[in-house]
Write a protein that holds these residues in place. Sequence first.
Motif, PDB file in Angstrom:
ATOM      1  N   LEU A 221      12.255 -21.792  24.678  1.00  0.00           N
ATOM      2  CA  LEU A 221      13.433 -21.571  23.835  1.00  0.00           C
ATOM      3  C   LEU A 221      13.580 -22.714  22.847  1.00  0.00           C
ATOM      4  CD1 LEU A 221      15.918 -20.347  26.583  1.00  0.00           C
ATOM      5  CD2 LEU A 221      14.358 -19.003  25.176  1.00  0.00           C
ATOM      6  N   GLN A 222      12.602 -22.805  21.942  1.00  0.00           N
ATOM      7  CA  GLN A 222      12.590 -23.879  20.959  1.00  0.00           C
ATOM      8  C   GLN A 222      13.497 -23.531  19.783  1.00  0.00           C
ATOM      9  OE1 GLN A 222      11.127 -26.737  21.408  1.00  0.00           O
ATOM     10  NE2 GLN A 222      10.085 -26.177  23.298  1.00  0.00           N
ATOM     11  N   PRO A 223      14.032 -24.543  19.117  1.00  0.00           N
ATOM     12  CA  PRO A 223      14.799 -24.260  17.900  1.00  0.00           C
ATOM     13  C   PRO A 223      13.872 -23.769  16.792  1.00  0.00           C
ATOM     14  CG  PRO A 223      14.462 -26.627  18.147  1.00  0.00           C
ATOM     15  CD  PRO A 223      13.948 -25.987  19.407  1.00  0.00           C
ATOM     16  N   GLY A 224      14.451 -23.112  15.790  1.00  0.00           N
ATOM     17  CA  GLY A 224      13.659 -22.705  14.648  1.00  0.00           C
ATOM     18  C   GLY A 224      13.303 -21.245  14.642  1.00  0.00           C
ATOM     19  N   ILE A 225      12.399 -20.888  13.740  1.00  0.00           N
ATOM     20  CA  ILE A 225      12.095 -19.484  13.467  1.00  0.00           C
ATOM     21  C   ILE A 225      10.932 -18.952  14.298  1.00  0.00           C
ATOM     22  CG2 ILE A 225      12.967 -19.655  11.124  1.00  0.00           C
ATOM     23  CD1 ILE A 225      10.060 -19.786  10.192  1.00  0.00           C
ATOM     24  N   LEU A 226      10.291 -19.826  15.076  1.00  0.00           N
ATOM     25  CA  LEU A 226       9.175 -19.373  15.906  1.00  0.00           C
ATOM     26  C   LEU A 226       9.616 -19.163  17.352  1.00  0.00           C
ATOM     27  CD1 LEU A 226       6.304 -21.621  14.485  1.00  0.00           C
ATOM     28  CD2 LEU A 226       6.882 -19.260  13.885  1.00  0.00           C
ATOM     29  N   SER A 227      10.892 -18.945  17.528  1.00  0.00           N
ATOM     30  CA  SER A 227      11.444 -18.655  18.837  1.00  0.00           C
ATOM     31  C   SER A 227      12.758 -17.914  18.632  1.00  0.00           C
ATOM     32  CB  SER A 227      11.639 -19.950  19.642  1.00  0.00           C
ATOM     33  OG  SER A 227      12.060 -19.671  20.971  1.00  0.00           O
ATOM     34  N   PHE A 228      13.531 -17.749  19.696  1.00  0.00           N
ATOM     35  CA  PHE A 228      14.838 -17.094  19.641  1.00  0.00           C
ATOM     36  C   PHE A 228      15.724 -17.819  20.624  1.00  0.00           C
ATOM     37  CE2 PHE A 228      17.701 -13.424  20.779  1.00  0.00           C
ATOM     38  CZ  PHE A 228      18.251 -13.250  19.515  1.00  0.00           C
ATOM     39  N   GLN A 229      16.955 -18.096  20.227  1.00  0.00           N
ATOM     40  CA  GLN A 229      17.815 -18.938  21.040  1.00  0.00           C
ATOM     41  C   GLN A 229      19.109 -18.210  21.408  1.00  0.00           C
ATOM     42  OE1 GLN A 229      17.208 -19.869  17.630  1.00  0.00           O
ATOM     43  NE2 GLN A 229      15.152 -20.534  18.206  1.00  0.00           N
ATOM     44  N   HIS A 230      19.831 -18.808  22.369  1.00  0.00           N
ATOM     45  CA  HIS A 230      21.078 -18.199  22.836  1.00  0.00           C
ATOM     46  C   HIS A 230      22.109 -18.087  21.716  1.00  0.00           C
ATOM     47  CE1 HIS A 230      20.060 -17.993  27.097  1.00  0.00           C
ATOM     48  NE2 HIS A 230      19.538 -19.197  26.996  1.00  0.00           N
ATOM     49  N   ASP A 231      22.185 -19.099  20.824  1.00  0.00           N
ATOM     50  CA  ASP A 231      23.198 -19.016  19.773  1.00  0.00           C
ATOM     51  C   ASP A 231      22.905 -17.891  18.791  1.00  0.00           C
ATOM     52  OD1 ASP A 231      20.981 -20.438  18.957  1.00  0.00           O
ATOM     53  OD2 ASP A 231      22.082 -21.799  17.646  1.00  0.00           O
ATOM     54  N   ARG A 232      21.620 -17.621  18.535  1.00  0.00           N
ATOM     55  CA  ARG A 232      21.286 -16.499  17.650  1.00  0.00           C
ATOM     56  C   ARG A 232      21.647 -15.172  18.310  1.00  0.00           C
ATOM     57  NH1 ARG A 232      17.546 -16.277  13.550  1.00  0.00           N
ATOM     58  NH2 ARG A 232      18.167 -18.455  13.285  1.00  0.00           N
ATOM     59  N   ARG A 233      21.396 -15.040  19.600  1.00  0.00           N
ATOM     60  CA  ARG A 233      21.753 -13.806  20.293  1.00  0.00           C
ATOM     61  C   ARG A 233      23.268 -13.608  20.279  1.00  0.00           C
ATOM     62  NH1 ARG A 233      24.216 -11.846  23.969  1.00  0.00           N
ATOM     63  NH2 ARG A 233      24.901 -13.886  24.705  1.00  0.00           N
ATOM     64  N   GLU A 234      24.012 -14.704  20.441  1.00  0.00           N
ATOM     65  CA  GLU A 234      25.468 -14.582  20.468  1.00  0.00           C
ATOM     66  C   GLU A 234      26.012 -14.194  19.082  1.00  0.00           C
ATOM     67  OE1 GLU A 234      26.329 -18.337  22.273  1.00  0.00           O
ATOM     68  OE2 GLU A 234      26.581 -17.400  24.239  1.00  0.00           O
ATOM     69  N   PHE A 235      25.333 -14.671  18.032  1.00  0.00           N
ATOM     70  CA  PHE A 235      25.718 -14.196  16.700  1.00  0.00           C
ATOM     71  C   PHE A 235      25.529 -12.684  16.613  1.00  0.00           C
ATOM     72  CE2 PHE A 235      23.519 -12.888  12.709  1.00  0.00           C
ATOM     73  CZ  PHE A 235      24.665 -12.533  12.017  1.00  0.00           C
ATOM     74  N   TYR A 236      24.401 -12.189  17.110  1.00  0.00           N
ATOM     75  CA  TYR A 236      24.150 -10.755  17.068  1.00  0.00           C
ATOM     76  C   TYR A 236      25.232 -10.000  17.850  1.00  0.00           C
ATOM     77  CZ  TYR A 236      19.421 -11.445  15.155  1.00  0.00           C
ATOM     78  OH  TYR A 236      18.360 -11.768  14.355  1.00  0.00           O
ATOM     79  N   GLU A 237      25.659 -10.585  18.962  1.00  0.00           N
ATOM     80  CA  GLU A 237      26.678  -9.904  19.760  1.00  0.00           C
ATOM     81  C   GLU A 237      28.014  -9.852  19.020  1.00  0.00           C
ATOM     82  OE1 GLU A 237      28.689  -9.906  24.211  1.00  0.00           O
ATOM     83  OE2 GLU A 237      27.050 -11.317  23.748  1.00  0.00           O
ATOM     84  N   VAL A 238      28.415 -10.979  18.416  1.00  0.00           N
ATOM     85  CA  VAL A 238      29.665 -10.986  17.657  1.00  0.00           C
ATOM     86  C   VAL A 238      29.589 -10.003  16.496  1.00  0.00           C
ATOM     87  CG1 VAL A 238      31.187 -12.366  16.198  1.00  0.00           C
ATOM     88  CG2 VAL A 238      30.244 -13.346  18.283  1.00  0.00           C
ATOM     89  N   ARG A 239      28.467 -10.042  15.794  1.00  0.00           N
ATOM     90  CA  ARG A 239      28.288  -9.153  14.650  1.00  0.00           C
ATOM     91  C   ARG A 239      28.376  -7.692  15.080  1.00  0.00           C
ATOM     92  NH1 ARG A 239      28.384  -8.194   9.162  1.00  0.00           N
ATOM     93  NH2 ARG A 239      27.441  -6.147   8.955  1.00  0.00           N
TER      94      ARG A 239
END
Length: 450
Positions: A323-341
Amino acid sequence: MEGRATLLRTLLERRHQETHRAFCAEYDKTAREIDTRLIGSSPSREAFGRWMKGHLKTKPRADHCRVLERMFPGHTVAELLAPYDAGGCDAGRDRLRAGPGVSERRPDTPEAATNRRELFHLGAAGLTGALIDHALRGPDLFEEILDLRSIGEVRLDFLEGEAERLGRRVPPAEVLPEALMHLASVRELLGHRQPTRIQQRLTRVGAKLSIVIGEILFCADHFALARRWYSAASRAAEEAGDRQIADLALASATLIPTYSAQPRAALAMVSPRLEQTVAATPAIAWLWGLAALAHAALGERAAFERAMSRSREILGRCELDALQPGILSFQHDRREFYEVRGRADLGDLRGAEVVVRHVNDVYRADSNDSALVQFAYASALAEAGEAEEACRLALKALRQTPGRPGITVVVRAHEFNALLNAPATVSGEWRDALAAVRSPAATGLWASSV
């Protein structure tokens, strides 16, 4: 003493690098492999001219020698800078045929003379002159070519490290020349035959760099060109046999219909992969998150909940170091953005608020993802008629992004504005701030429905 053209000049002309500028670019590329402190230490134009013409009284300094001998494997600095007549001897012709990295012919040794006699004693008819030379020196020349065609571990490790470094964030446009330069090195190396293991590693590096370049172009609003780079990344990943990078390329490409208000096109891209039996990787969690966003945009609540649950569950099963930062992975904060959206699109204001509070407590306030979460919640508030609070959050989100907002933030800002129905006394400050931000309409891909 007046000199004549050196072996260095002959080899550079063969590579079409005989100008000072071209030589310095190659010099710096090689210097980076040895010691980054040597970058920019290439010879002056005057010194380079002396190297090319053989007008030298002393040996170059040690750093120059190290770089030159790395640039031309198999040659000493003395050989490279000595007067050389490429057309006047068999050694010169052999050297040019063999290519860079093959040693210049040396005078016969007692061992070589003995070998010649043994060839004659074998009664090999027709083995005379140059043919004897090839029979004697052929194994050495062949092995040197093999060495030349196999990239060193140091350079390969460097290229892999650069791809990882550039992929650990949403790369700004300023690093585009750097990414393209590294990809040019990869292309050049792949143009030569490499051992299978090295070929796979190089192709993998090329795939990652292509994703980085695609992301830069996507954020700069060049969707069509970004799509081509993502496609190239996918093909390279498939050739390297790296399913995870191929999934990352697919997820990156799916951002284009996602941010063009084309949820059915996004589902068409991710669904075939998600219907397969797959391992728990950040890339697969990302694909499920994108599917959830598409279902929410279509008003499909049950499908959204199912896809979001799968994304959350898969991300929870991933190894922490994946679970690395950046565009070559996916992180919990990005998933939570998708959930809010998604919850905002579905009108689930309470559910969106719960996630937003968690995001505000845990994640950096100046990140793009945090801004996107705020815009998603502001959109839900706008639809619920709470215009004043919605404008406050939207203004905060627009101002908190570092530097110039990327295309993802710009699109969400305009989506929010399209939902907003408030008098100027409430929305005036927000609309003034939005007026200073570029419109995404220039892409031709932003749907009129937003």
